[in-house]
Write an enzyme that holds these catalytic residues in place. Structure first.
Site, PDB file in Angstrom:
ATOM      1  N   ILE A 386       1.317  -1.247  -0.124  1.00 23.43           N
ATOM      2  CA  ILE A 386      -0.118   0.274  -0.395  1.00 23.43           C
ATOM      3  C   ILE A 386       1.193   1.100  -0.115  1.00 23.43           C
ATOM      4  O   ILE A 386       0.876   2.357  -0.696  1.00 23.43           O
ATOM      5  CB  ILE A 386      -1.091  -0.408   1.441  1.00 23.43           C
ATOM      6  N   ASP A 387       2.178   1.072   0.923  1.00 24.60           N
ATOM      7  CA  ASP A 387       2.665   2.856   0.678  1.00 24.60           C
ATOM      8  C   ASP A 387       2.967   2.152  -0.372  1.00 24.60           C
ATOM      9  O   ASP A 387       3.648   3.752  -1.270  1.00 24.60           O
ATOM     10  CB  ASP A 387       3.613   2.182   2.397  1.00 24.60           C
TER      11      ASP A 387
END
Length: 662
Positions: A386-387
Site C-alpha cells: 500500500i505504501d
C-alpha cells in the site's frame, strides 16, 4: 561541507525568516541524483541492515560445510569492523548490544576460524554472558543453533507445516499473519518438521550460562495467551514425535506447494532475506538435488543481495528500486526544472511497467478487486504494498501524463485498490487488510515483533496525501475514516508514531503533509500541536534527529543524532503546516545547506528506516539525498511565493480533472 557564504538567514516581513544558499544546494543535488539514474529510468541504492545478515549467511553456509569459503571470510571481516567496543553487536548504529545478534556474530566468527582467544572473541563472549548467555536468544536464532547442532530442536518453537491446511479465513491461519511472517513461516515449517542438523567442528558451549543449553523461558501469568500457546507448543512437540508420517504428509505437501507457487514472479519468496534462507534449507530437506534449478534459483536470489567492498562482503535484506524511484522522481519534480523533466518521465515509464497485474495473497481478504499495485523490489508479484502504491501514484502524477490512457487506467485501478484495502479501523496497513489479531503476538515464534500488519499513521496519511493529489477532498468517505484514525492515534505530546521510518518525526511529518494535500485546514488544534512538537525537538544545530531506541523507550521521542533525512522530514512537515517562513524552517534549511558535501550529497550513518520495530532497522542510502532535495525544492517554491515570484509549472502536472475513484 559547503559553507554558507550568503549571510545565513535572511528575514522578510515581520515574523518571516528565510534561509539562503538553498538554490545552489538544490542544483548540486539535482545533478547528483540525475547522474545516478539507471539507463531504463529507475533508481536503486543500497538498503543496509544490521550484521545478522552477514552472520546468518555464514551460519547457512556452515550447514552445507562451506563456512571457510571466501564469501564467509569476507563477511567475518565485516562483522569484526562492526563490533561494538564493549564486545557485542547492535541492531543499529549507536544502539546497545543485542543478545541474538551478538550470539550469531560470535558463532559466525568462530566458524570462519577466528581463535577464541582473539581479543574480539574474548570481548564478545563476555558481552554475551553479561546479557544472559545464548539461552536468552530469540526463537529464530535458536533455529540456527539447532541447525548447527548447538541446541536441540526441542528448544525451538514448533512450527507445523499443517498451518497451511488451516482454512484461510480462520483467525489463526497463515492469512491472519502479516505477509512477511507468512513468507517466513511456510518454509520454516518444513525445516521445523524435518529438523536438519549438521554438527559443526566448533561449537559455542562457552556462551551458555553454567553450560545449560536451555532456552530461558519467560514467566507468564497462569491465565494468559502466552502460557496457553506455550502449553500448545509442548503438545505439538509430542505430536511431532508420535504422529505417523502418513498423517503429516498432507501438511508437508501443502507447505511445499505453497512455497513453490510463491516462486513465481518473485525475487525469492517474499523477496526478502529471511525466507530466502529458509527456502534454501527447506528445498534441501525436501530432497532437491544441489544442482537442481529450484535450488540454483534460490541461491541466486540470495547472491543478488550481496555487496563486495574492499576486503569485506555484506548483504542487503532486500532491494528497494520501486520505492527509491518513486521518491527520487517526486523530489526531482519538486525542483520544477525543465532539465529534470526527461528524468522524471523516464522514471514514470519504468514505474508504470512495474504495475502488478496478477493476483496475490491480499485477495484472501479482498476478493473481487482487480489486481494492481506496486511492490517494493524488482519482482514480488504476490505482494503489492500500500505504501509503495501510494508513493508511485504521486510520482506518476508528476510526469505530466496522467491524462494519457495508459496512465489514467493504471491510476484508476490503483486508487480503486487502495480504497478497497482500508482497514475497519479507518487506517491503512502495509500489505493486507485487518491483520490485527493481537492474540497471535503471543505465539512462541512471534518474538520478531512483526506477526501483525495493523494500521499505522504514516501509511494512512500517505494514502490520504495521494488521494489529495488526485483531487479528492476532506469529505471523501474513506478520507473521513482515515482522519478519525489519525486523530485517535495522536500521541499526548502532539506527535504521531512512525511504523516504517524512525520514528515520531517520520510519522508527524507524514500526517502534516498528507492532511495538507487533502485540503484539511492546517489550523486544526491537533495539527498545530503536531507542528509545535516538531519545533520543540529541533536541535541547537538547526537539524532534527531521532534514535531507533525510541521504539523501546518512547520517552526519547525526537532525540538522537541529527540526520539529513530526519531534518528534511521535519522541515517538510513544518512547511505543510504553513510555517515555511518560520525561524525553525530557516534553521533547518541552513543545517541542510551547511551539511551538504561538495558533490551535492549528504553523509548519514544512522539508520532512519524501520523494518521490525525493536528488532530490525534500515538505512536507505537514497533517503539522505531524495528527502533533502524535496525539502530544498519545496522551500525554494515557498520562498518564491512569499516574495511574489513565479513558482514554476508543477501544478499543471497534476491533472485538473482527476477521475474520482469511489
Amino acid at each position: 561541507m559547503i559553507a554558507n557564504t550568503e549571510g545565513g538567514a535572511r528575514h522578510g516581513t515581520a515574523g518571516q525568516s528565510f534561509a539562503s544558499g538553498h538554490d545552489a544546494a538544490l542544483d548540486r543535488t539535482r545533478g547528483w541524483l540525475r547522474d545516478r539514474q539507471q539507463a531504463d529510468g529507475h533508481w536503486v541504492a543500497e538498503l543496509e541492515g544490521d550484521t545478522i545478515l552477514e552472520s546468518e549467511t555464514i551460519l547457512l553456509m556452515a550447514f552445507f560445510g562451506r563456512e571457510r569459503e571466501d564469501v564467509c571470510v569476507r563477511c567475518a571481516r565485516y562483522l569484526l569492523e562492526h563490533q561494538l567496543p564493549e564486545g557485542g553487536w547492535a541492531n543499529y548504529p549507536g544502539g546497545p548490544a543485542d543478545i541474538s545478534t551478538s550470539v550469531k556474530g560470535y558463532f559466525a566468527l568462530k566458524l570462519t576460524g577466528t581463535p577464541v582467544d582473539h581479543p574480539a572473541m574474548v570481548k564478545a563472549r563476555e558481552a554475551v554472558l553479561k546479557m544472559g548467555g545464548a539461552g536468552a536468544c530469540n526463537s529464530f536464532t535458536r533455529f540456527y543453533l539447532a541447525l548447527l547442532g548447538q541446541v536441540s530442536y526441542d528448544e525451538c518453537p514448533t512450527v507445523p507445516p499443517e498451518l497451511t491446511l488451516i482454512p484461510k479465513h480462520w483467525g489463526f491461519s497463515l492469512y491472519a499473519m502479516s505477509s512477511w511472517t507468512r513468507t517466513i513461516v511456510v518454509p520454516l515449517s518444513i525445516v521445523s518438521h524435518f529438523k536438519p542438523t549438521r554438527q559443526t567442528p566448533v561449537g559455542i558451549d562457552e556462551l551458555f550460562l553454567d553450560g545449560v543449553k536451555r532456552w530461558t523461558r519467560p514467566k507468564y501469568p497462569l491465565f494468559s495467551w502466552s502460557r496457553f500457546f506455550l502449553i500448545g507448543d509442548r503438545a505439538l512437540k509430542w505430536y511431532d514425535r508420535l504422529a505417523p508420517a502418513a498423517l503429516r504428509r498432507p501438511g508437508v505437501k501443502a507447505a511445499h506447494r505453497w512455497m513453490v507457487e510463491h516462486f513465481e514472479d518473485s525475487d525469492g519468496v517474499g523477496a526478502i532475506y529471511p525466507p530466502m534462507v529458509y527456502t534454501i534449507l527447506s528445498l534441501h530437506c525436501l530432497g532437491y538435488e544441489p544442482d537442481s534449478e529450484p535450488v540454483a534459483w534460490a541461491w541466486r536470489q540470495l547472491e543478488d543481495l550481496r555487496i563486495d567492498e574492499g576486503e569485506t562482503t555484506r548483504f542487503q535484506p532486500c532491494v528497494s528500486p520501486v520505492w527509491d524511484t518513486a521518491i527520487a522522481a517526486i523530489a526531482l519534480s519538486d525542483a520544477d526544472e525543465p532539465a529534470d523533466e526527461p528524468a522524471v518521465e523516464k522514471a514514470a515509464e519504468w514505474l508504470l511497467s512495474k504495475e502488478i497485474r496478477r493476483g496475490g495473497d491480499w485477495q484472501v481478504r479482498r476478493p473481487g478487486i482487480e489486481p494492481t499495485g506496486w511492490h517494493f523490489q524488482y519482482a514480488n508479484g504476490f505482494y503489492p504494498d500500500i505504501d509503495d502504491t501510494a508513493m508511485v501514484l504521486m510520482a506518476l502524477l508528476r510526469a505530466g501524463k496522467a491524462d494519457e490512457p495508459r496512465y489514467a487506467a493504471s491510476i484508476k485501478r490503483a486508487v480503486d485498490w487502495l480504497l478497497a484495502m482500508q482497514n475497519r479501523d479507518g487506517g491503512w496497513a502495509a500489505f493486507d487488510v485487518d491483520i490485527d489479531n493481537e492474540v497471535l503476538t503471543k505465539v512462541p515464534f512471534a518474538d520478531h515483533n512483526a506477526m501483525l500488519d495493523p494500521s499505522c499513521p504514516d501509511i494512512t496519511a500517505r494514502v490520504i496525501e495521494a488521494l489529495g493529489d488526485l483531487g479528492h477532498a476532506v469529505d471523501h468517505p474513506s478520507v473521513q475514516k482515515g482522519l478519525a484514525y489519525i486523530w485517535r492515534t495522536q500521541e499526548p505530546e502532539g506527535c504521531w508514531y512512525g511504523r516504517w521510518g524512525v520514528n515520531y518525526i517520520y510519522g508527524t511529518w507524514q500526517v502534516l503533509q498528507g492532511l495538507k494535500a487533502i485540503g484539511h485546514p492546517m489550523d486544526h488544534p491537533a495539527l498545530v500541536r503536531g507542528a509545535d512538537w516538531l519545533e520543540s525537538v529541533q536541535q541547537p544545530c538547526g537539524g532534527w534527529g531521532e534514535t531507533c531506541r525510541t521504539y523501546d523507550d518512547p520517552s526519547l521521542k525526537g532525540t538522537g543524532n541529527p540526520t539529513p533525512s530526519q531534518t528534511a522530514w521535519a522541515v517538510l512537515g513544518l512547511m505543510a503546516a504553513g510555517r515555511a517562513a518560520s525561524p525553525a524552517v530557516a534553521r533547518g534549511i541552513r543545517y541542510l545547506v551547511d551539511a551538504q558535501a561538495e558533490d551535492g550529497s549528504w553523509d548519514e550513518a544512522d539508520f532512519t528506516g524501520t523494518g521490525f520495530p525493536r528488532v530490525f532497522y534500515l538505512r536507505y542510502h537514497l533517503y539522505r539525498i531524495s528527502f533533502p532535495l524535496m525539502a530544498l525544492a519545496r522551500y525554494g517554491r515557498a520562498v518564491a511565493r512569499e516574495r511574489g515570484l513565479a513558482t514554476g509549472a508543477l501544478a499543471s502536472r497534476v491533472p485538473a480533472d482527476p477521475r474520482p475513484i469511489a
